[in-house]
Design a protein around this motif. Structure first.
Motif, PDB file in Angstrom:
ATOM      1  N   PHE A  10      13.669  31.658  35.758  1.00  0.00           N
ATOM      2  CA  PHE A  10      12.516  31.095  36.641  1.00  0.00           C
ATOM      3  C   PHE A  10      11.815  29.799  35.921  1.00  0.00           C
ATOM      4  CE2 PHE A  10       8.255  30.784  38.071  1.00  0.00           C
ATOM      5  CZ  PHE A  10       8.371  30.722  39.371  1.00  0.00           C
ATOM      6  N   THR A  11      11.434  30.295  34.664  1.00  0.00           N
ATOM      7  CA  THR A  11      10.631  29.193  33.781  1.00  0.00           C
ATOM      8  C   THR A  11      11.453  28.070  33.585  1.00  0.00           C
ATOM      9  OG1 THR A  11       9.255  30.814  33.002  1.00  0.00           O
ATOM     10  CG2 THR A  11       9.144  28.705  31.804  1.00  0.00           C
ATOM     11  N   PHE A  12      12.570  28.204  33.082  1.00  0.00           N
ATOM     12  CA  PHE A  12      13.674  27.118  33.038  1.00  0.00           C
ATOM     13  C   PHE A  12      13.810  26.158  34.411  1.00  0.00           C
ATOM     14  CE2 PHE A  12      18.038  25.330  33.229  1.00  0.00           C
ATOM     15  CZ  PHE A  12      17.908  24.442  32.227  1.00  0.00           C
ATOM     16  N   ILE A  13      13.889  26.803  35.505  1.00  0.00           N
ATOM     17  CA  ILE A  13      14.343  26.153  36.717  1.00  0.00           C
ATOM     18  C   ILE A  13      12.977  25.440  37.105  1.00  0.00           C
ATOM     19  CG2 ILE A  13      14.820  26.571  39.277  1.00  0.00           C
ATOM     20  CD1 ILE A  13      16.727  28.523  38.479  1.00  0.00           C
ATOM     21  N   LYS A  14      11.866  25.990  36.873  1.00  0.00           N
ATOM     22  CA  LYS A  14      10.580  25.563  37.267  1.00  0.00           C
ATOM     23  C   LYS A  14      10.399  24.224  36.616  1.00  0.00           C
ATOM     24  CE  LYS A  14       5.620  26.264  36.539  1.00  0.00           C
ATOM     25  NZ  LYS A  14       4.449  27.252  36.311  1.00  0.00           N
ATOM     26  N   VAL A  15      10.742  24.232  35.222  1.00  0.00           N
ATOM     27  CA  VAL A  15      10.445  23.164  34.294  1.00  0.00           C
ATOM     28  C   VAL A  15      11.457  21.845  34.884  1.00  0.00           C
ATOM     29  CG1 VAL A  15      10.820  22.199  31.930  1.00  0.00           C
ATOM     30  CG2 VAL A  15       9.600  24.347  32.433  1.00  0.00           C
ATOM     31  N   MET A  16      12.773  22.474  35.144  1.00  0.00           N
ATOM     32  CA  MET A  16      13.732  21.363  35.501  1.00  0.00           C
ATOM     33  C   MET A  16      13.056  20.734  36.759  1.00  0.00           C
ATOM     34  SD  MET A  16      15.817  21.082  33.107  1.00  0.00           S
ATOM     35  CE  MET A  16      16.786  19.857  33.943  1.00  0.00           C
ATOM     36  N   MET A  17      12.593  21.534  37.739  1.00  0.00           N
ATOM     37  CA  MET A  17      12.235  21.124  39.078  1.00  0.00           C
ATOM     38  C   MET A  17      11.133  20.253  38.824  1.00  0.00           C
ATOM     39  SD  MET A  17      12.420  21.802  42.587  1.00  0.00           S
ATOM     40  CE  MET A  17      11.342  21.834  44.116  1.00  0.00           C
ATOM     41  N   ILE A  18      10.135  20.252  37.762  1.00  0.00           N
ATOM     42  CA  ILE A  18       9.210  19.587  37.757  1.00  0.00           C
ATOM     43  C   ILE A  18       9.469  18.269  37.049  1.00  0.00           C
ATOM     44  CG2 ILE A  18       6.776  19.120  36.171  1.00  0.00           C
ATOM     45  CD1 ILE A  18       6.630  22.231  36.361  1.00  0.00           C
ATOM     46  N   LEU A  19      10.311  18.132  36.243  1.00  0.00           N
ATOM     47  CA  LEU A  19      10.948  16.985  35.339  1.00  0.00           C
ATOM     48  C   LEU A  19      11.722  16.133  36.605  1.00  0.00           C
ATOM     49  CD1 LEU A  19      12.030  18.346  31.976  1.00  0.00           C
ATOM     50  CD2 LEU A  19      10.004  17.070  32.406  1.00  0.00           C
ATOM     51  N   PHE A  20      12.405  16.764  37.368  1.00  0.00           N
ATOM     52  CA  PHE A  20      13.354  15.991  38.260  1.00  0.00           C
ATOM     53  C   PHE A  20      12.564  15.208  39.309  1.00  0.00           C
ATOM     54  CE2 PHE A  20      15.544  16.283  42.307  1.00  0.00           C
ATOM     55  CZ  PHE A  20      16.703  15.214  42.111  1.00  0.00           C
ATOM     56  N   ASN A  21      11.491  16.103  39.664  1.00  0.00           N
ATOM     57  CA  ASN A  21      10.493  15.402  40.778  1.00  0.00           C
ATOM     58  C   ASN A  21       9.553  14.517  40.297  1.00  0.00           C
ATOM     59  OD1 ASN A  21      11.112  16.715  43.733  1.00  0.00           O
ATOM     60  ND2 ASN A  21      11.242  18.382  42.266  1.00  0.00           N
ATOM     61  N   LEU A  22       9.240  14.513  38.844  1.00  0.00           N
ATOM     62  CA  LEU A  22       8.412  13.774  38.364  1.00  0.00           C
ATOM     63  C   LEU A  22       9.218  12.408  38.260  1.00  0.00           C
ATOM     64  CD1 LEU A  22       5.652  12.879  36.839  1.00  0.00           C
ATOM     65  CD2 LEU A  22       6.925  14.178  34.486  1.00  0.00           C
ATOM     66  N   ALA A  23      10.329  12.419  37.770  1.00  0.00           N
ATOM     67  CA  ALA A  23      11.280  11.344  37.679  1.00  0.00           C
ATOM     68  C   ALA A  23      11.204  10.606  39.177  1.00  0.00           C
ATOM     69  CB  ALA A  23      12.718  11.647  37.386  1.00  0.00           C
TER      70      ALA A  23
END
Length: 243
Positions: A10-23
């Protein structure tokens, strides 16, 4: 999976979601800024990056396009990034809804483009041809846009040179636009018929068909990203109930 593994996933997917949408958010902000710059100071933009077009109106249209796309990306990026960071079910659902609406609109546009190509040509002919007869050679911006389009795409009118029959331009100059005769002058009916320059609508369709593989690949890639984004947002949304 053990509770620890689930939490790690969950944490990994959450971080990837944040980074992807930050981009996405930063990209949207950049496009929005460039769009506003071009809209406010188009001449300065052209001086720095070169004359991309001889039509100022085209630059303004590009500016509006950049502003709209940038604003959409800003909204999507904010909802996805902030929603994942704050673990907000409301924002995640809004992110899912916005992406879903865009996905449905893209699918609908693709279906309409495939099914109603003939209808689109008929409608465009009925709308654009009268404008060519009335405004080409009269309205400076309208004339410039068509001149740039016909020159760059190597086309003439919407269907062919006959679109300019009984037009203001032909009545005033006694000839067709030189693009209808491969830039030869004077462009009379005989020369225009011999050169047989195709209409812009047909030329654009041919370009699309020629690059259909590339266009299809890009469209499929964008669709895959949208589906993945929706799946991830739904995963985070559902997992929040278990936390």
């Amino acid at each position: 999976l053990s509770p620890g593994a689930k939490m790690g996933c969950f944490t990994f997917i959450k971080v990837m979601m944040i980074l992807f949408n930050l981009a996405i958010f930063l990209s949207g902000g950049t496009l929005l800024g460039v769009g506003i710059w071009v809209k406010v100071d188009g001449e300065s933009f052209l001086n720095i990056f070169g004359a991309l077009s001889s039509s100022i109106l085209q630059v303004v249209n590009v500016a509006y396009l950049l502003i709209v796309i940038g604003a959409i990306l800003l909204v999507i990026g904010f909802l996805g990034c902030y929603g994942a960071q704050k673990e907000s079910k409301c924002l995640l659902m809004m992110f899912f809804s916005v992406v879903l609406i865009i996905f449905i609109a893209e699918v609908a546009a693709a279906v309409v483009a495939l099914v109603f190509t003939g209808l689109a040509e008929t409608l465009l002919t009925g709308l654009v041809t009268p404008l060519l007869k009335e405004k080409y050679g009269v309205d400076k911006a309208f004339t410039e846009i068509w001149n740039v389009t016909m020159t760059e795409v190597h086309c003439c009118g919407l269907n062919n040179y006959t679109d300019f029959n009984n037009s203001y331009f032909y009545g005033t100059h006694g000839s067709y636009p030189r693009q209808c005769c491969d830039m030869q002058e004077p462009c009379n009916s005989t020369l225009a018929a011999e050169t047989a320059v195709k209409g812009c609508f047909k030329q654009i369709l041919e370009e699309i068909r020629t690059n259909a593989g590339v266009a299809g690949g890009v469209a499929a890639g964008i669709a895959a990203l949208e589906i993945a984004a929706m799946a991830v947002s739904m995963y985070l949304y559902c997992r929040l109930d278990e936390k």
